[in-house]
Design a protein around this motif. Structure first.
Motif, short mmCIF file in Angstrom:
data_model
loop_
_atom_site.label_atom_id
_atom_site.label_comp_id
_atom_site.label_asym_id
_atom_site.label_seq_id
_atom_site.Cartn_x
_atom_site.Cartn_y
_atom_site.Cartn_z
N TRP A 69 -5.29 -8.85 -3.72
CA TRP A 69 -5.62 -7.60 -3.06
C TRP A 69 -6.15 -6.59 -4.07
CZ3 TRP A 69 -0.27 -7.78 -0.26
CH2 TRP A 69 -0.35 -8.70 0.81
N GLN A 119 -4.70 -0.70 -9.09
CA GLN A 119 -4.12 0.62 -9.30
C GLN A 119 -2.92 0.59 -10.24
OE1 GLN A 119 -3.31 2.62 -5.52
NE2 GLN A 119 -4.97 1.49 -4.55
N LYS A 128 0.83 -1.21 0.00
CA LYS A 128 0.00 0.00 0.00
C LYS A 128 0.86 1.26 0.00
CE LYS A 128 -2.57 -1.51 3.48
NZ LYS A 128 -3.65 -1.57 4.52
N GLU A 166 -6.04 -3.50 -4.18
CA GLU A 166 -5.18 -2.37 -4.49
C GLU A 166 -4.36 -2.58 -5.77
OE1 GLU A 166 -5.38 -2.52 0.08
OE2 GLU A 166 -5.16 -3.93 -1.57
N SER A 181 1.08 4.13 -2.94
CA SER A 181 0.69 5.50 -2.58
C SER A 181 1.71 6.55 -2.99
CB SER A 181 0.48 5.59 -1.06
OG SER A 181 1.72 5.60 -0.36
#
Length: 392
Positions: free
Chosen positions: A289, A294, A242, A291, A246
């Motif tokens: 996951w 992205q 993560k 995420e 980010s």
């Protein structure tokens, strides 16, 4: 040489018996890609890899005892063994893992438990050089592959000692260093999930480092969860994933965050993405996951910035260019598991065609420079036998 680990493994599998088949491998149908990969593995097999002090051609200025460089070479050999059943490759890979175990330095963690670390093979310091977690992450990922392949408890215990060091630091400074550490995990604040980078020179580097976060935080901890089923490793890998997602730029590339600022290698766009490829593919193969969706803009960035000759990073012998080959693996994974596209197919084919041209391979110092050869071999192995550089 026949190391204790190798003798144990061969006895376990009955490989010494007349007519017995090598374990955990499948001879693939020869293709131009496999033939090329075998030529790389044959070259690596001449370097004396099990000593972790390889022999290099005159004029190649790479460290001979780098556990990062040699770990990649060992991993490429193990993958090529799985695709060819050539036990020479296996012997060299396992021999290197045995030497890595021998080289680990013992220390006591900040909570009083046994721990272990490595010098990475460069830097004028005791214990075999700088204690550079980013490079060590590559080495221990290969040791994790050896642990899964052999079920050798010595390998696993060595990995656990390193995990203790990363997570809980050391109660006294390692020789030649001036600081203790409670570990390099950043657990709170805007950089929660990131990792520091061990010791550079005499001091501990506690600020976030993008490469150690990828190689240790994502890939290595993912491997350790897969081996031990300890949920803490899975959570650490998720936190690191993560954080890396980010910090990306809007175009999907990844900044070179080092010691709490954009570091001196900020121009090395594709080496960052090469380490990201290693890490995101490991995560993507093991976990689902949300995420990871992205990564669409990162894939688009790789699709649209590949040069006409099939490369990323310009000169294939530059710092960026030496590492950039692993980028193709991220495109391959995304193309197979997330969204297949003609654009990704073209990216992969263009990259392969570049290296299959003997003149281009010579220009890129393949079978001369161990960094270039290692990354190219890993990428070819996964193209010949998808995900053969990982273990399931």
């Amino acid at each position: 040489r026949m190391t204790p680990t190798l003798l144990f493994f061969l006895a376990l599998c009955g490989l010494g018996a007349i007519g017995s088949a090598p374990p955990f491998c499948e001879k693939r149908t020869p293709t131009s890609e496999l033939t090329y990969l075998v030529s790389l593995a044959d070259w690596v097999s001449t370097l004396g890899l099990p000593s972790n002090n390889i022999t290099l051609p005159t004029g190649i200025h790479q460290p001979k005892d780098s556990i990062f460089i040699n770990g990649n070479l060992a991993r490429a050999l193990m993958a090529t063994y799985r695709l060819t059943c050539n036990t020479t490759y296996l012997y060299n890979a396992l021999g290197w893992c045995d030497e890595l175990v021998r080289l680990q330095n013992p220390i006591t963690s900040s909570r009083g438990k046994p721990a272990g670390f490595w010098g990475t093979g460069y830097g004028n310091h005791p214990d075999h050089g700088d204690i550079y977690l980013a490079d060590t992450g590559t080495a221990v990922t290969q040791l994790a592959m050896c642990a899964q392949f052999t079920h050798n408890e010595t390998y696993l215990n060595t990995l656990k000692l390193y995990s203790e060091f990363v997570m809980h630091g050391c109660a006294t400074p390692p020789p030649g260093r001036t600081q203790t550490s409670k570990g390099w995990l950043i657990r709170e604040g805007p950089d929660a999930g990131a990792l520091g980078n061990g010791y550079i020179g005499t001091k501990s580097e506690q600020y976030p480092y993008v490469v150690s976060t990828m190689t240790d935080g994502m890939e290595y901890f993912s491997e350790m969860f897969w081996i031990t089923w300890d949920e803490e490793y899975k959570q650490l890998a998720h936190n690191a994933t993560k954080w890396v997602l980010s910090i990306r730029y809007p175009n999907g590339s990844i900044p070179y965050i080092y010691n709490n600022h954009i570091g001196k290698y900020s121009e090395t766009v594709y080496s960052n993405l090469a380490y990201a490829a290693e890490s995101f593919v490991d995560i993507g193969l093991r976990f689902h996951w949300e995420e990871l969706a992205q990564l669409a803009n990162t894939i688009n960035f790789l699709q649209t910035t590949q040069a006409a000759n099939g490369l990323w990073g310009g000169d294939p012998t530059s710092f960026d260019g030496l590492r950039a080959p692993r980028c193709v693996t991220l495109v391959q994974w995304y193309n197979q598991y997330v969204q297949q596209s003609a654009a990704s197919d073209k990216v992969i084919r263009n990259w392969v065609n570049y290296y299959l041209d003997p003149a281009n391979s010579k220009k890129a110092h393949i079978k001369e420079d161990p960094v270039a050869t290692g990354f190219v071999a890993l990428a070819f192995a996964d193209l010949v036998g998808p995900w053969s550089t990982w273990w399931f």
